[in-house]
Write a protein that holds these residues in place. Structure first.
Motif, PDB file in Angstrom:
ATOM      1  N   ALA A  54      50.260  42.129  37.904  1.00  0.00           N
ATOM      2  CA  ALA A  54      49.202  42.603  37.011  1.00  0.00           C
ATOM      3  C   ALA A  54      47.847  42.651  37.710  1.00  0.00           C
ATOM      4  CB  ALA A  54      49.123  41.723  35.765  1.00  0.00           C
ATOM      5  N   ASP A  55      47.612  41.707  38.634  1.00  0.00           N
ATOM      6  CA  ASP A  55      46.340  41.709  39.362  1.00  0.00           C
ATOM      7  C   ASP A  55      46.171  43.009  40.145  1.00  0.00           C
ATOM      8  OD1 ASP A  55      48.506  40.833  40.910  1.00  0.00           O
ATOM      9  OD2 ASP A  55      47.280  39.546  42.173  1.00  0.00           O
ATOM     10  N   TYR A  56      47.243  43.489  40.745  1.00  0.00           N
ATOM     11  CA  TYR A  56      47.199  44.746  41.495  1.00  0.00           C
ATOM     12  C   TYR A  56      47.100  45.945  40.547  1.00  0.00           C
ATOM     13  CZ  TYR A  56      48.667  48.660  44.400  1.00  0.00           C
ATOM     14  OH  TYR A  56      48.728  49.866  45.037  1.00  0.00           O
ATOM     15  N   ILE A  57      47.907  45.933  39.513  1.00  0.00           N
ATOM     16  CA  ILE A  57      47.946  47.058  38.576  1.00  0.00           C
ATOM     17  C   ILE A  57      46.583  47.279  37.916  1.00  0.00           C
ATOM     18  CG2 ILE A  57      48.953  47.825  36.370  1.00  0.00           C
ATOM     19  CD1 ILE A  57      51.599  46.445  37.382  1.00  0.00           C
ATOM     20  N   LEU A  58      45.865  46.186  37.646  1.00  0.00           N
ATOM     21  CA  LEU A  58      44.570  46.276  36.968  1.00  0.00           C
ATOM     22  C   LEU A  58      43.386  46.171  37.938  1.00  0.00           C
ATOM     23  CD1 LEU A  58      45.410  43.993  33.896  1.00  0.00           C
ATOM     24  CD2 LEU A  58      45.593  46.490  34.061  1.00  0.00           C
ATOM     25  N   ARG A  59      43.636  46.397  39.214  1.00  0.00           N
ATOM     26  CA  ARG A  59      42.629  46.169  40.255  1.00  0.00           C
ATOM     27  C   ARG A  59      41.357  47.007  40.105  1.00  0.00           C
ATOM     28  NH1 ARG A  59      46.475  49.411  41.799  1.00  0.00           N
ATOM     29  NH2 ARG A  59      46.124  51.228  43.150  1.00  0.00           N
ATOM     30  N   LYS A  60      41.435  48.135  39.423  1.00  0.00           N
ATOM     31  CA  LYS A  60      40.251  49.000  39.280  1.00  0.00           C
ATOM     32  C   LYS A  60      39.362  48.588  38.111  1.00  0.00           C
ATOM     33  CE  LYS A  60      42.391  52.948  41.533  1.00  0.00           C
ATOM     34  NZ  LYS A  60      42.905  54.326  41.374  1.00  0.00           N
ATOM     35  N   ARG A  61      39.855  47.678  37.291  1.00  0.00           N
ATOM     36  CA  ARG A  61      39.055  47.204  36.158  1.00  0.00           C
ATOM     37  C   ARG A  61      38.046  46.160  36.644  1.00  0.00           C
ATOM     38  NH1 ARG A  61      41.796  48.114  30.787  1.00  0.00           N
ATOM     39  NH2 ARG A  61      40.132  46.757  30.071  1.00  0.00           N
ATOM     40  N   THR A  62      36.916  46.095  35.972  1.00  0.00           N
ATOM     41  CA  THR A  62      35.879  45.127  36.350  1.00  0.00           C
ATOM     42  C   THR A  62      35.825  43.924  35.412  1.00  0.00           C
ATOM     43  OG1 THR A  62      34.232  46.345  35.058  1.00  0.00           O
ATOM     44  CG2 THR A  62      34.443  46.922  37.407  1.00  0.00           C
ATOM     45  N   ASP A  63      36.713  43.913  34.411  1.00  0.00           N
ATOM     46  CA  ASP A  63      36.679  42.841  33.407  1.00  0.00           C
ATOM     47  C   ASP A  63      37.873  41.888  33.525  1.00  0.00           C
ATOM     48  OD1 ASP A  63      38.585  44.668  32.626  1.00  0.00           O
ATOM     49  OD2 ASP A  63      37.991  44.717  30.518  1.00  0.00           O
TER      50      ASP A  63
END
Length: 197
Positions: free
Chosen positions: A106-115
């Motif tokens: 999940a850390d990689y999948i959501l890597r473009k999020r800033t929150d």
């Protein structure tokens, strides 16, 4: 910056899933762990046990062959399909609102999020073996060898599907050792970080 999502990457038997549940109760936000397996199984038509294994460990032979030879099977594998569905499910869960997501890259999948607050949970070998046998109640002949093999497979899977090195503390916002500081203190630390603006 306000954090809406916490991802928890973890060594097996370090208590990452348990910390996710405890943190969920403390913060009053949902924790998605096995629920992701159920959603991917429903989407793919595959059984949950298969998803549980292949969604974080992949096809051992195929992945190791790729790293040894640079060759991969023609066309997407079942594991590739699971990865794609898992990717979609995690993005959808993140969009729904504040939550905790355990494992599944999940850390990689959501890597473009800033929150997102990315966490890595680990522990010393002795603590993990104790948790494996007493809490998870897994009956294995050689617990240390079993944990070493799971770590190796998870690391290889992460390397194969992402550009990350599993367990490298530089890739996470915080890394916590449950064997040293305990579950309760880990939860307090993460709750404090989550609520900071």
């Amino acid at each position: 910056m306000s954090r809406r999502i916490i991802t928890i990457s973890r060594e097996y038997a370090s208590g990452g899933s348990q910390i996710g549940k405890m943190l969920s109760e403390k913060l009053g936000i949902p924790c998605y762990d096995r629920e992701i397996i159920g959603k991917v199984a429903a989407e793919s038509g595959l059984c949950e046990k298969f998803i549980e294994d292949k969604g974080e460990y992949g096809n051992k032979v195929a992945i190791e062959t790729y790293f040894a030879t640079g060759m991969y099977y023609n066309g997407p594998s079942v594991e590739d399909s699971i990865w794609a569905i898992q990717h979609q499910v995690i993005e959808e869960l993140a969009e729904k609102g504040p939550c905790i997501i355990v494992g599944r890259c999940a850390d990689y999948i959501l890597r473009k999020r800033t929150d997102v607050l990315n966490v890595f949970i680990h522990a010393d070998k002795k603590s993990r073996v104790k948790y494996l046998l007493e809490e998870l109640k897994e009956n294995v002949l050689d617990p240390e060898k079993y944990l070493k093999e799971l770590d190796r497979r998870r690391s290889t899977y992460v390397q194969f599907y992402t550009d990350m090195k599993w367990g490298d503390s530089r890739q996470y916002d915080i890394s916590l050792n449950t064997g040293k500081i305990g579950f309760d203190q880990c939860v307090e630390i993460l709750a404090g970080l989550y609520s900071q603006d």
